[in-house]
Design a protein around this motif. Structure first.
Motif, PDB file in Angstrom:
ATOM      1  N   GLY A 124     -36.739  26.679 -15.339  1.00 30.17           N
ATOM      2  CA  GLY A 124     -36.578  26.245 -13.963  1.00 30.17           C
ATOM      3  C   GLY A 124     -37.272  24.921 -13.694  1.00 30.17           C
ATOM      4  O   GLY A 124     -37.688  24.202 -14.600  1.00 30.17           O
ATOM      5  N   THR A 125     -37.398  24.602 -12.432  1.00 29.74           N
ATOM      6  CA  THR A 125     -38.034  23.370 -11.990  1.00 29.74           C
ATOM      7  C   THR A 125     -39.363  23.693 -11.313  1.00 29.74           C
ATOM      8  O   THR A 125     -39.673  24.855 -11.026  1.00 29.74           O
ATOM      9  N   ARG A 126     -40.105  22.654 -11.029  1.00 30.33           N
ATOM     10  CA  ARG A 126     -41.369  22.863 -10.317  1.00 30.33           C
ATOM     11  C   ARG A 126     -41.111  23.449  -8.935  1.00 30.33           C
ATOM     12  O   ARG A 126     -41.842  24.323  -8.468  1.00 30.33           O
ATOM     13  N   LYS A 127     -40.059  22.968  -8.272  1.00 29.04           N
ATOM     14  CA  LYS A 127     -39.735  23.506  -6.949  1.00 29.04           C
ATOM     15  C   LYS A 127     -39.432  25.004  -7.014  1.00 29.04           C
ATOM     16  O   LYS A 127     -39.848  25.765  -6.137  1.00 29.04           O
ATOM     17  N   GLN A 128     -38.713  25.426  -8.055  1.00 33.14           N
ATOM     18  CA  GLN A 128     -38.426  26.845  -8.193  1.00 33.14           C
ATOM     19  C   GLN A 128     -39.713  27.651  -8.414  1.00 33.14           C
ATOM     20  O   GLN A 128     -39.838  28.776  -7.937  1.00 33.14           O
ATOM     21  N   CYS A 129     -40.668  27.052  -9.109  1.00 32.74           N
ATOM     22  CA  CYS A 129     -41.964  27.712  -9.292  1.00 32.74           C
ATOM     23  C   CYS A 129     -42.699  27.836  -7.965  1.00 32.74           C
ATOM     24  O   CYS A 129     -43.283  28.882  -7.651  1.00 32.74           O
ATOM     25  N   VAL A 130     -42.677  26.778  -7.175  1.00 34.32           N
ATOM     26  CA  VAL A 130     -43.327  26.807  -5.860  1.00 34.32           C
ATOM     27  C   VAL A 130     -42.671  27.858  -4.974  1.00 34.32           C
ATOM     28  O   VAL A 130     -43.354  28.619  -4.273  1.00 34.32           O
ATOM     29  N   ASP A 131     -41.344  27.924  -5.008  1.00 32.59           N
ATOM     30  CA  ASP A 131     -40.629  28.914  -4.186  1.00 32.59           C
ATOM     31  C   ASP A 131     -40.999  30.338  -4.600  1.00 32.59           C
ATOM     32  O   ASP A 131     -41.218  31.215  -3.753  1.00 32.59           O
ATOM     33  N   ALA A 132     -41.073  30.577  -5.906  1.00 34.54           N
ATOM     34  CA  ALA A 132     -41.419  31.917  -6.396  1.00 34.54           C
ATOM     35  C   ALA A 132     -42.858  32.275  -6.019  1.00 34.54           C
ATOM     36  O   ALA A 132     -43.147  33.419  -5.640  1.00 34.54           O
ATOM     37  N   ALA A 133     -43.743  31.296  -6.103  1.00 34.70           N
ATOM     38  CA  ALA A 133     -45.135  31.535  -5.724  1.00 34.70           C
ATOM     39  C   ALA A 133     -45.255  31.816  -4.227  1.00 34.70           C
ATOM     40  O   ALA A 133     -46.050  32.659  -3.800  1.00 34.70           O
ATOM     41  N   THR A 134     -44.455  31.131  -3.437  1.00 33.45           N
ATOM     42  CA  THR A 134     -44.460  31.362  -1.988  1.00 33.45           C
ATOM     43  C   THR A 134     -44.052  32.793  -1.674  1.00 33.45           C
ATOM     44  O   THR A 134     -44.690  33.474  -0.857  1.00 33.45           O
ATOM     45  N   ARG A 135     -43.005  33.273  -2.310  1.00 29.73           N
ATOM     46  CA  ARG A 135     -42.551  34.642  -2.077  1.00 29.73           C
ATOM     47  C   ARG A 135     -43.623  35.657  -2.477  1.00 29.73           C
ATOM     48  O   ARG A 135     -43.829  36.668  -1.783  1.00 29.73           O
ATOM     49  N   ALA A 136     -44.322  35.374  -3.567  1.00 33.81           N
ATOM     50  CA  ALA A 136     -45.371  36.290  -4.013  1.00 33.81           C
ATOM     51  C   ALA A 136     -46.523  36.351  -3.015  1.00 33.81           C
ATOM     52  O   ALA A 136     -47.031  37.432  -2.689  1.00 33.81           O
ATOM     53  N   LEU A 137     -46.922  35.205  -2.495  1.00 34.39           N
ATOM     54  CA  LEU A 137     -47.999  35.174  -1.502  1.00 34.39           C
ATOM     55  C   LEU A 137     -47.580  35.910  -0.233  1.00 34.39           C
ATOM     56  O   LEU A 137     -48.380  36.622   0.375  1.00 34.39           O
ATOM     57  N   GLN A 138     -46.344  35.732   0.153  1.00 36.06           N
ATOM     58  CA  GLN A 138     -45.857  36.410   1.358  1.00 36.06           C
ATOM     59  C   GLN A 138     -45.841  37.926   1.189  1.00 36.06           C
ATOM     60  O   GLN A 138     -45.932  38.662   2.165  1.00 36.06           O
ATOM     61  N   SER A 139     -45.777  38.377  -0.060  1.00 34.74           N
ATOM     62  CA  SER A 139     -45.812  39.823  -0.328  1.00 34.74           C
ATOM     63  C   SER A 139     -47.242  40.349  -0.456  1.00 34.74           C
ATOM     64  O   SER A 139     -47.447  41.548  -0.614  1.00 34.74           O
ATOM     65  N   GLY A 140     -48.221  39.426  -0.392  1.00 33.57           N
ATOM     66  CA  GLY A 140     -49.622  39.833  -0.434  1.00 33.57           C
ATOM     67  C   GLY A 140     -50.255  39.833  -1.807  1.00 33.57           C
ATOM     68  O   GLY A 140     -51.416  40.222  -1.966  1.00 33.57           O
TER      69      GLY A 140
END
Length: 363
Positions: A209-225
């Motif tokens: 993937g790309t760096r943006k895809q990594c940031v998006d995945a990390a964002t979803r993880a943080l939102q899940s706690g």
């Protein structure tokens, strides 16, 4: 934070380091050393460049960053090898290593252990995450938690004392070239508390993937706690910036775990790989790792970038302890998104707060 000549104990360049003493040591000005110093430290000058190395104090006086600038490689030696046959590690031009308390280096490629110059840190080894018992006998070492790739992450976490429940989640950036052990560390983080984001699999259907895809995945993880581990090389300030900003935007804490391993060990690991999700294996993989280690923009992570905690790993035993502590980190306390929270909770490191050094690699 003195640098001494090994052969006679002479204090080398004391004024060059005094300006960065104490809390400001991470921003001390670099000092260049080379042929003119050879007589003083007792080594032959014939094969030493006029400017052989650049040294700078890092991690609030805990480490000395040595960058090789000469035509011939620069040798360095780890204090942890002292009770064994000390190995000579070599830094090629443009490569760097962070020395901890008691480590040494030289200017002449063929210097024998322990080298001609020894570093003495102002920060104690305990605060670095490096223990005085690193060279204990096998019986004592056997009592430490070990990273067994076949063992479940929960077993590794259970081998350590439970951590206090943090008030905020952690975004952990793994920093190091291919072969440093980033994925091995991530493999031991329990998935009920951690999400691992790996750029090699962050794309659609598990493709790169790309760096943006990594940031998006990390964002979803943080939102899940959950806590998030970023399994990317992250060797430059620019590569790390998006994830530090992400942590800040979501009220999380950004941590860096820098796997600053000897070049020879990293390349040996890559050569010995039979498979890797990113295809960095064998001799072609070694070429990739060499290129990344020699990047002109490479820089070790520092608190000045926005990290709450930085751990520099230089040997296997300490990385085992640091990894086990991160693996035992519980989920953040309920309501962690509150803006008025205290930021003083402990971090899962050897020896407590501040930038520090610890183990190295995970294989």
């Amino acid at each position: 934070m003195p640098l001494h000549a090994v052969h006679d104990g002479t204090l080398l360049l004391p004024s060059a380091f005094s300006s960065g003493a104490g809390a400001g040591a991470s921003s001390a000005l670099p000092t260049r050393m080379g042929r003119a110093l050879c007589d003083r430290i007792g080594v032959p000058a014939a094969n030493v460049s006029r400017v052989q190395v650049e040294v700078v104090v890092v991690d609030d006086g805990a480490g000395l960053r040595v960058t090789s600038l000469g035509t011939n490689p620069t040798p360095f030696f780890r204090a942890s090898d002292a009770r064994r046959s000390q190995r000579r590690f070599l830094l090629r031009k443009g490569e760097a290593a962070t020395l901890g308390h008691g480590d040494s280096f030289g200017l002449f490629t063929m210097e024998k252990p322990p080298g001609s110059m020894r570093w003495t840190a102002t920060t104690t080894t305990a605060s670095l995450g490096r223990d005085d018992d690193d060279d204990d006998d096998d019986a004592a070492a056997a009592k430490r938690p070990k990273l067994n790739p076949a063992a479940p992450a929960a077993a590794t976490a259970a081998a350590t004392a439970p951590e206090a429940r943090p008030k905020r989640p952690v975004v952990l950036l793994l920093v190091g070239p291919p072969g440093a052990g980033k994925s091995t560390v991530c493999a031991h983080l329990p998935r009920d508390a951690w999400t691992v984001v790996n750029q090699d699999t962050a794309g659609k259907r598990g493709k790169p993937g790309t760096r943006k895809q990594c940031v998006d995945a990390a964002t979803r993880a943080l939102q899940s706690g959950k806590h998030v581990a970023i399994d990317r090389c992250g060797l430059t300030v620019e590569q790390r910036g998006d994830f530090i900003a992400l942590a800040a935007a979501h009220g999380a804490h950004a941590h860096a775990l820098f796997l600053d391993l000897p070049r020879e060990l990293v390349l040996e690991r890559v050569l010995g790989r039979t498979e890797h999700v990113g295809g960095v294996v064998g001799k072609k993989g070694q070429a990739v790792s060499k290129r990344m280690m020699g990047g002109k923009d490479n820089a070790p992570p520092t608190r000045g970038e926005g990290f709450k905690d930085v751990t520099v790993c230089v040997n296997d035993r300490n990385v085992e302890r640091v990894t086990a502590r991160y693996a035992s980190l519980p989920l953040a306390a309920p309501g962690w998104g509150s803006q008025d929270m205290d930021d003083s909770e402990p971090t899962p490191r050897e020896g407590g707060g501040g930038d520090g050094g610890g183990g190295g690699g995970g294989g």
